[in-house]
Design an enzyme around this catalytic site. Structure first.
Site, PDB file in Angstrom:
ATOM      1  CB  SER A   1      53.580 -30.324  -8.858  1.00  0.00           C
ATOM      2  OG  SER A   1      52.302 -29.741  -8.852  1.00  0.00           O
TER       3      SER A   1
ATOM      4  CE  LYS B   1      46.550 -25.374 -18.402  1.00  0.00           C
ATOM      5  NZ  LYS B   1      47.685 -24.578 -17.902  1.00  0.00           N
TER       6      LYS B   1
ATOM      7  CG  PHE C   1      57.761 -24.468 -15.534  1.00  0.00           C
ATOM      8  CD1 PHE C   1      59.090 -24.220 -15.834  1.00  0.00           C
ATOM      9  CD2 PHE C   1      57.466 -25.004 -14.279  1.00  0.00           C
ATOM     10  CE1 PHE C   1      60.097 -24.493 -14.915  1.00  0.00           C
ATOM     11  CE2 PHE C   1      58.454 -25.283 -13.359  1.00  0.00           C
ATOM     12  CZ  PHE C   1      59.781 -25.026 -13.679  1.00  0.00           C
TER      13      PHE C   1
ATOM     14  CD  GLU D   1      49.736 -21.293 -15.312  1.00  0.00           C
ATOM     15  OE1 GLU D   1      49.994 -22.320 -15.963  1.00  0.00           O
ATOM     16  OE2 GLU D   1      49.264 -21.318 -14.165  1.00  0.00           O
ATOM     17  NE  ARG D   2      54.783 -21.912 -13.308  1.00  0.00           N
ATOM     18  CZ  ARG D   2      55.285 -22.667 -12.340  1.00  0.00           C
ATOM     19  NH1 ARG D   2      56.391 -22.314 -11.752  1.00  0.00           N
ATOM     20  NH2 ARG D   2      54.685 -23.762 -11.963  1.00  0.00           N
TER      21      ARG D   2
ATOM     22  CB  CYS E   1      60.044 -34.801 -13.760  1.00  0.00           C
ATOM     23  SG  CYS E   1      60.144 -35.711 -15.290  1.00  0.00           S
TER      24      CYS E   1
ATOM     25  CD  GLU F   1      59.459 -32.199  -7.953  1.00  0.00           C
ATOM     26  OE1 GLU F   1      58.284 -31.826  -7.806  1.00  0.00           O
ATOM     27  OE2 GLU F   1      59.862 -32.763  -8.992  1.00  0.00           O
TER      28      GLU F   1
HETATM   29  P1  NAD Z   1      52.273 -27.610 -11.855  1.00  0.00           P
HETATM   30  O1  NAD Z   1      51.676 -28.802 -11.225  1.00  0.00           O
HETATM   31  O2  NAD Z   1      52.330 -26.342 -11.094  1.00  0.00           O
HETATM   32  O3  NAD Z   1      51.490 -27.253 -13.216  1.00  0.00           O
HETATM   33  C1  NAD Z   1      51.226 -28.230 -14.182  1.00  0.00           C
HETATM   34  C2  NAD Z   1      49.970 -27.829 -14.944  1.00  0.00           C
HETATM   35  O4  NAD Z   1      48.868 -27.795 -14.040  1.00  0.00           O
HETATM   36  C3  NAD Z   1      50.044 -26.463 -15.590  1.00  0.00           C
HETATM   37  O5  NAD Z   1      49.460 -26.538 -16.868  1.00  0.00           O
HETATM   38  C4  NAD Z   1      49.256 -25.574 -14.659  1.00  0.00           C
HETATM   39  O6  NAD Z   1      48.609 -24.515 -15.316  1.00  0.00           O
HETATM   40  C5  NAD Z   1      48.223 -26.525 -14.081  1.00  0.00           C
HETATM   41  N1  NAD Z   1      47.846 -26.163 -12.699  1.00  0.00           N
HETATM   42  C6  NAD Z   1      48.603 -25.512 -11.783  1.00  0.00           C
HETATM   43  N2  NAD Z   1      47.921 -25.367 -10.635  1.00  0.00           N
HETATM   44  C7  NAD Z   1      46.712 -25.944 -10.819  1.00  0.00           C
HETATM   45  C8  NAD Z   1      45.574 -26.125  -9.984  1.00  0.00           C
HETATM   46  N3  NAD Z   1      45.536 -25.687  -8.727  1.00  0.00           N
HETATM   47  N4  NAD Z   1      44.499 -26.766 -10.494  1.00  0.00           N
HETATM   48  C9  NAD Z   1      44.524 -27.237 -11.763  1.00  0.00           C
HETATM   49  N5  NAD Z   1      45.590 -27.083 -12.594  1.00  0.00           N
HETATM   50  C10 NAD Z   1      46.664 -26.456 -12.134  1.00  0.00           C
HETATM   51  O7  NAD Z   1      53.737 -28.038 -12.350  1.00  0.00           O
HETATM   52  P2  NAD Z   1      54.879 -27.120 -12.942  1.00  0.00           P
HETATM   53  O8  NAD Z   1      55.463 -26.293 -11.849  1.00  0.00           O
HETATM   54  O9  NAD Z   1      54.421 -26.443 -14.188  1.00  0.00           O
HETATM   55  O10 NAD Z   1      55.951 -28.222 -13.382  1.00  0.00           O
HETATM   56  C11 NAD Z   1      56.900 -28.768 -12.516  1.00  0.00           C
HETATM   57  C12 NAD Z   1      56.403 -30.055 -11.900  1.00  0.00           C
HETATM   58  O11 NAD Z   1      56.097 -30.999 -12.915  1.00  0.00           O
HETATM   59  C13 NAD Z   1      57.456 -30.740 -11.030  1.00  0.00           C
HETATM   60  O12 NAD Z   1      56.823 -31.257  -9.895  1.00  0.00           O
HETATM   61  C14 NAD Z   1      57.977 -31.862 -11.918  1.00  0.00           C
HETATM   62  O13 NAD Z   1      58.530 -32.950 -11.214  1.00  0.00           O
HETATM   63  C15 NAD Z   1      56.739 -32.243 -12.636  1.00  0.00           C
HETATM   64  N6  NAD Z   1      57.014 -32.944 -13.879  1.00  0.00           N
HETATM   65  C16 NAD Z   1      56.763 -34.281 -13.913  1.00  0.00           C
HETATM   66  C17 NAD Z   1      57.050 -35.005 -15.052  1.00  0.00           C
HETATM   67  C18 NAD Z   1      56.774 -36.472 -15.098  1.00  0.00           C
HETATM   68  O14 NAD Z   1      56.664 -37.005 -16.196  1.00  0.00           O
HETATM   69  N7  NAD Z   1      56.624 -37.170 -13.993  1.00  0.00           N
HETATM   70  C19 NAD Z   1      57.595 -34.354 -16.171  1.00  0.00           C
HETATM   71  C20 NAD Z   1      57.816 -32.986 -16.110  1.00  0.00           C
HETATM   72  C21 NAD Z   1      57.526 -32.287 -14.949  1.00  0.00           C
END
Ligand code: NAD
Length: 498
Positions: free
Chosen positions: A226, A173, A149, A176-177, A281, A383
């Site tokens: 994450s 994909k 998101f 969704e937020r 991140c 985090e």
């Molecule tokens: P998230 O892991 O909750 O979601 C990321 C994606 O995974 C979304 O598209 C979501 O729909 C999908 N998803 C969520 N739960 C899932 C599940 N149980 N099974 C399969 N898919 C699922 O992350 P977020 O809250 O949207 O974003 C924040 C996180 O992303 C933080 O941890 C941040 O550090 C990380 N991030 C990392 C980088 C990097 O390059 N290392 C860059 C940006 C954000």
């Protein structure tokens, strides 16, 4: 109520009977839209459309694909205010910050404009008698990207421009937020003359992700999000035989040496900890002052700055920090602050229970600052992904370096010092993928590549830059001979130049 659906084969695709989830404006707390959750039928439809166009798209000359990238760049620039407004309305970040993320995404499109040179292979004559050899980078087929998101426009642009410029088709994909800006971005891709089916967008959550991971015709998966989900995506995608890169979470330390320019340090902390409400991140979440007195100086400089942060809706030009993305996330961040107090850290600035007049239902929180944090506390280990700074004091440089290296995450870090030798030792010895020297958010530019170490990244290759060209292609090497009149008969030993 606005309904955000998929974009498959160039058309709005609203499959009947699908469930949907709410999208909020974090500044007002209002539900402003619903986003449709894609099922395996939607992923099948996206794959079918990609399969149909892939032979034509992958055989388009690289220079023609580059021209589409130039057009895409022009159109995104033209509509960047519209995109930034949508980002701010669903993510919460300030309008200028949203423009910043679009700018960094555009740099990846600019990199993709150079795809003819990036795809160049190599050729060697006479690798054997009358034999020549050449290597070529060919597209993988159908790739998919699953994005978080916190950068709804930039992170998709970390992925699909290079993937499609390499000749692949791509299924995106998004989170969704905050899906509206990503939806508009995929419409702009069509306007740029990139054929329908080259980029398909399917919205949704876990079910949609699982359908991607299990689909046999999707050959590569890029994930950013994450760490627990990155690990899941990494192992599931590998189980189904896909090439996979999965970027995860972070806990980024800023080491401050006693000889650092403290005014510079104060400003660097403010921008890197509280920009985008800490939902980056590469945000700094831990400051590690080295030596006696350094921590006190930081506290003196930073405390009033945090107390005077201008917090408000992202679209208010006076706001320096907007709200958090959802009420659940707000609750999670508040719980961490409660936990930090329980664990015995000193709460110097408390951002909990902030109420803004006129925005009482918004997901706002003030900046928080903990001193005397120790490495066994959960506010240090985990985090938080919010505007919360932890200060862990270190007696000397070696101790500070050890703290950085012992953390399970290895995304980014920074050192502030005026001593080149110390900066060099730190850059050389820290177990972290992206390092800043007097630069607090060292996100590499588009022609370098982005990627953390340790539990911040799983799989091979960084995102964007040449790492992305390598990730989204497969190496093919041809070894060839043309009849030249010379024929030495059957050879039963392994061919060599002995
Ligand atoms: P998230 O892991 O909750 O979601 C990321 C994606 O995974 C979304 O598209 C979501 O729909 C999908 N998803 C969520 N739960 C899932 C599940 N149980 N099974 C399969 N898919 C699922 O992350 P977020 O809250 O949207 O974003 C924040 C996180 O992303 C933080 O941890 C941040 O550090 C990380 N991030 C990392 C980088 C990097 O390059 N290392 C860059 C940006 C954000």
């Amino acid at each position: 109520m606005k309904l955000i659906d998929h974009l498959i084969n160039g058309k709005s695709a609203n499959f009947s009977g699908l469930s949907s989830t709410p999208v909020f404006n974090p500044a007002s707390g209002e539900e402003t839209a619903r986003v449709v959750s894609g099922t395996s039928d939607c992923i099948n439809a996206a794959v079918m459309s990609a399969k149909e166009i892939f032979p034509e798209w992958s055989n388009t000359t690289p220079i023609v694909r580059a021209r589409k990238m130039f057009k895409l760049k022009e159109l995104i620039e033209f509509r960047q205010n519209e995109l930034a407004k949508l980002i701010s309305q669903e993510h919460g970040k300030t309008f200028d910050d949203a423009l910043g993320e679009i700018g960094r995404g555009l740099e990846v499109v600019e990199f993709a404009c150079g795809i003819p040179s990036h795809l160049a292979g190599n050729y060697t004559s006479n690798v054997g008698r009358s034999i020549d050899s050449w290597s070529d980078y060919q597209p993988m087929g159908i790739c998919a990207g699953i994005t978080p998101f916190n950068f709804p426009v930039m992170v998709p642009m970390w992925m699909f421009p290079v993937a499609i410029a390499c000749g692949n088709c791509f299924i995106l994909k998004p989170s969704e937020r905050d899906p509206s800006s990503t939806r508009l971005l995929s419409e702009i891709v069509l306007e740029a003359g990139i054929p329908p089916g080259v980029l398909n967008l399917v919205n949704g959550g876990k079910e949609t992700v699982d359908a991607i991971l299990q689909h046999k015709d999707i050959t590569g998966v890029s994930f950013v999000g994450s760490t627990p989900i990155a690990e899941y995506v990494y192992s599931e995608a590998a189980k189904y035989g896909k090439k996979v890169q999965a970027m995860g979470g972070a806990k980024n330390h800023m080491v401050v040496m006693p000889d650092a320019d403290m005014e510079m340090v104060g400003d660097a902390i403010m921008g890197s900890v509280f920009g985008s409400a800490g939902e980056r991140c590469m945000a700094i979440s831990v400051v590690v002052p080295v030596g006696e007195g350094t921590g006190d100086k930081i506290k003196e400089i930073v405390k009033p700055k945090i107390e005077n942060l201008k917090i408000g809706p992202g679209l208010d030009p006076d706001s320096e920090m907007g709200p958090l993305v959802t009420s659940d996330h707000l609750q999670k961040v508040q719980n961490y602050i409660d936990k930090g107090v329980e664990e015995g850290a000193e709460l110097v600035v408390d951002g909990r229970n902030l109420k803004l007049q006129g925005y009482e239902n918004g997901f706002f929180i003030g900046g928080s600052f903990f001193d005397n944090v120790t490495t066994d506390m959960s506010i240090y280990k985990e985090e938080i992904f919010g505007p919360v700074l932890s200060m862990v004091r270190a007696r000397d440089f070696d101790y500070a370096l050890d703290i950085v290296n012992k953390h399970e995450y290895g995304n980014g870090t920074a050192i502030f010092t005026s001593n080149g030798g110390v900066a060099r030792k730190f850059s050389n010895e820290c177990q972290i993928g992206m390092v800043g020297v007097n630069v607090p958010i060292p996100v590499p530019v588009a022609y370098h590549s982005f990627g953390g170490w340790k539990r911040s990244a799983f799989g091979g290759h960084g995102v964007y830059g040449m790492e992305a060209v390598r990730f989204y292609t497969r190496l093919k090497t041809v070894t060839g001979r043309w009849p030249s009149g010379h024929h030495s008969g059957a050879q039963y030993t392994f061919p060599s130049n002995n």
